[in-house]
Each structure stands twice: as C-alpha cells, then as structure tokens.
Scaffold this motif. Structure first.
Motif, PDB file in Angstrom:
ATOM      1  N   ASP A  57     -49.518 -32.869  -0.294  1.00  0.00           N
ATOM      2  CA  ASP A  57     -48.588 -33.471   0.669  1.00  0.00           C
ATOM      3  C   ASP A  57     -47.177 -32.944   0.465  1.00  0.00           C
ATOM      4  O   ASP A  57     -46.472 -32.623   1.425  1.00  0.00           O
ATOM      5  CB  ASP A  57     -48.589 -34.999   0.548  1.00  0.00           C
ATOM      6  CG  ASP A  57     -49.858 -35.635   1.082  1.00  0.00           C
ATOM      7  OD1 ASP A  57     -50.574 -35.000   1.882  1.00  0.00           O
ATOM      8  OD2 ASP A  57     -50.128 -36.791   0.686  1.00  0.00           O
ATOM      9  N   ALA A  58     -46.745 -32.852  -0.800  1.00  0.00           N
ATOM     10  CA  ALA A  58     -45.402 -32.345  -1.099  1.00  0.00           C
ATOM     11  C   ALA A  58     -45.261 -30.891  -0.648  1.00  0.00           C
ATOM     12  O   ALA A  58     -44.219 -30.492  -0.123  1.00  0.00           O
ATOM     13  CB  ALA A  58     -45.099 -32.478  -2.591  1.00  0.00           C
ATOM     14  N   TYR A  59     -46.321 -30.091  -0.839  1.00  0.00           N
ATOM     15  CA  TYR A  59     -46.305 -28.697  -0.393  1.00  0.00           C
ATOM     16  C   TYR A  59     -46.125 -28.626   1.122  1.00  0.00           C
ATOM     17  O   TYR A  59     -45.292 -27.870   1.623  1.00  0.00           O
ATOM     18  CB  TYR A  59     -47.593 -27.987  -0.822  1.00  0.00           C
ATOM     19  CG  TYR A  59     -47.791 -26.684  -0.101  1.00  0.00           C
ATOM     20  CD1 TYR A  59     -47.081 -25.548  -0.466  1.00  0.00           C
ATOM     21  CD2 TYR A  59     -48.650 -26.592   0.980  1.00  0.00           C
ATOM     22  CE1 TYR A  59     -47.227 -24.359   0.221  1.00  0.00           C
ATOM     23  CE2 TYR A  59     -48.805 -25.404   1.668  1.00  0.00           C
ATOM     24  CZ  TYR A  59     -48.105 -24.295   1.296  1.00  0.00           C
ATOM     25  OH  TYR A  59     -48.243 -23.120   1.974  1.00  0.00           O
ATOM     26  N   ALA A  62     -42.615 -29.656   2.205  1.00  0.00           N
ATOM     27  CA  ALA A  62     -41.644 -28.583   1.950  1.00  0.00           C
ATOM     28  C   ALA A  62     -41.833 -27.441   2.940  1.00  0.00           C
ATOM     29  O   ALA A  62     -40.854 -26.865   3.437  1.00  0.00           O
ATOM     30  CB  ALA A  62     -41.788 -28.074   0.522  1.00  0.00           C
ATOM     31  N   GLN A  63     -43.068 -27.122   3.257  1.00  0.00           N
ATOM     32  CA  GLN A  63     -43.355 -26.025   4.183  1.00  0.00           C
ATOM     33  C   GLN A  63     -42.747 -26.296   5.560  1.00  0.00           C
ATOM     34  O   GLN A  63     -42.244 -25.387   6.207  1.00  0.00           O
ATOM     35  CB  GLN A  63     -44.871 -25.855   4.295  1.00  0.00           C
ATOM     36  CG  GLN A  63     -45.308 -24.698   5.160  1.00  0.00           C
ATOM     37  CD  GLN A  63     -46.823 -24.610   5.262  1.00  0.00           C
ATOM     38  OE1 GLN A  63     -47.517 -25.626   5.220  1.00  0.00           O
ATOM     39  NE2 GLN A  63     -47.327 -23.411   5.392  1.00  0.00           N
ATOM     40  N   PHE A  64     -42.778 -27.550   5.984  1.00  0.00           N
ATOM     41  CA  PHE A  64     -42.267 -27.903   7.309  1.00  0.00           C
ATOM     42  C   PHE A  64     -40.849 -28.461   7.273  1.00  0.00           C
ATOM     43  O   PHE A  64     -40.334 -28.920   8.286  1.00  0.00           O
ATOM     44  CB  PHE A  64     -43.212 -28.903   7.989  1.00  0.00           C
ATOM     45  CG  PHE A  64     -44.466 -28.262   8.503  1.00  0.00           C
ATOM     46  CD1 PHE A  64     -44.494 -27.696   9.769  1.00  0.00           C
ATOM     47  CD2 PHE A  64     -45.590 -28.192   7.729  1.00  0.00           C
ATOM     48  CE1 PHE A  64     -45.635 -27.090  10.240  1.00  0.00           C
ATOM     49  CE2 PHE A  64     -46.749 -27.592   8.191  1.00  0.00           C
ATOM     50  CZ  PHE A  64     -46.776 -27.033   9.456  1.00  0.00           C
ATOM     51  N   GLY A  65     -40.232 -28.439   6.094  1.00  0.00           N
ATOM     52  CA  GLY A  65     -38.859 -28.914   5.983  1.00  0.00           C
ATOM     53  C   GLY A  65     -38.733 -30.417   6.142  1.00  0.00           C
ATOM     54  O   GLY A  65     -37.708 -30.907   6.595  1.00  0.00           O
ATOM     55  N   LEU A  66     -39.780 -31.128   5.778  1.00  0.00           N
ATOM     56  CA  LEU A  66     -39.758 -32.586   5.883  1.00  0.00           C
ATOM     57  C   LEU A  66     -39.305 -33.157   4.553  1.00  0.00           C
ATOM     58  O   LEU A  66     -39.900 -32.889   3.526  1.00  0.00           O
ATOM     59  CB  LEU A  66     -41.157 -33.119   6.218  1.00  0.00           C
ATOM     60  CG  LEU A  66     -41.799 -32.539   7.465  1.00  0.00           C
ATOM     61  CD1 LEU A  66     -43.227 -33.020   7.587  1.00  0.00           C
ATOM     62  CD2 LEU A  66     -40.994 -32.907   8.696  1.00  0.00           C
ATOM     63  N   GLY A  67     -38.257 -33.914   4.585  1.00  0.00           N
ATOM     64  CA  GLY A  67     -37.767 -34.539   3.352  1.00  0.00           C
ATOM     65  C   GLY A  67     -37.903 -36.035   3.449  1.00  0.00           C
ATOM     66  O   GLY A  67     -38.507 -36.572   4.367  1.00  0.00           O
ATOM     67  N   ALA A  68     -37.298 -36.699   2.511  1.00  0.00           N
ATOM     68  CA  ALA A  68     -37.280 -38.155   2.547  1.00  0.00           C
ATOM     69  C   ALA A  68     -36.489 -38.599   3.771  1.00  0.00           C
ATOM     70  O   ALA A  68     -35.512 -37.963   4.155  1.00  0.00           O
ATOM     71  CB  ALA A  68     -36.645 -38.697   1.278  1.00  0.00           C
ATOM     72  N   PRO A  69     -36.918 -39.656   4.410  1.00  0.00           N
ATOM     73  CA  PRO A  69     -36.174 -40.130   5.584  1.00  0.00           C
ATOM     74  C   PRO A  69     -34.747 -40.509   5.219  1.00  0.00           C
ATOM     75  O   PRO A  69     -34.499 -41.017   4.126  1.00  0.00           O
ATOM     76  CB  PRO A  69     -36.963 -41.344   6.062  1.00  0.00           C
ATOM     77  CG  PRO A  69     -37.907 -41.701   4.982  1.00  0.00           C
ATOM     78  CD  PRO A  69     -38.040 -40.507   4.094  1.00  0.00           C
TER      79      PRO A  69
END
Length: 76
Positions: A57-59, A62-69
């Motif tokens: 999930d973390a990978y 990061a791949q899609f540039g999704l961080g913590a809200p």
C-alpha cells in the motif's frame, strides 16, 4: 476467478502470487521488479517469501503521489 474475488479481504502477509495480484502484475513482473529495486523487497518466514500488504500500500501511495490527508481543521 481472480485471487481478489476468491478472498473476502486481503491478508496482512501476501505470498508472491497474492502480492502480484494485489499490485495487478504477474508474478514474473513482480520478481523482476524486486530484482531491479522497483518493487519492495519481501521477507522470508522459513521457506515462505512474503510481502506485507501495508508495505505494498505504501509503495502504491508513493507511486501515485498519495500522502497522508491534509489537516482540514481550521486553526490547528
């Protein structure tokens, strides 16, 4: 039937076959990606080679540039 359809939920520890299905790639693509450093490395548990679902999930995040809200509370 796909691996996803066969499971009510993904387990916390994924075999190579399940990790590949979870990422939407073939097992050979996963192996090549691990060897090249593209995908996260698995861990050994005895003879088993396993990936943590959270690691994958973390990978993907990061791949899609999704961080913590972002914190949306005013003044905090």
């Amino acid at each position: 039937m796909t691996a996803r359809a066969a499971l009510p939920d993904w387990p916390a520890r994924l075999s190579e076959e399940l990790a590949a299905a979870y990422l939407g790639v073939s097992a050979s693509t996963l192996r090549a990606g691990v060897a090249s450093g593209r995908y996260p490395r698995p861990l050994r548990d005895g003879k088993r080679i396993l990936w943590a679902r959270r690691q994958l999930d973390a990978y993907v995040d990061a791949q899609f540039g999704l961080g913590a809200p972002a914190n949306t509370w005013d003044g905090l």
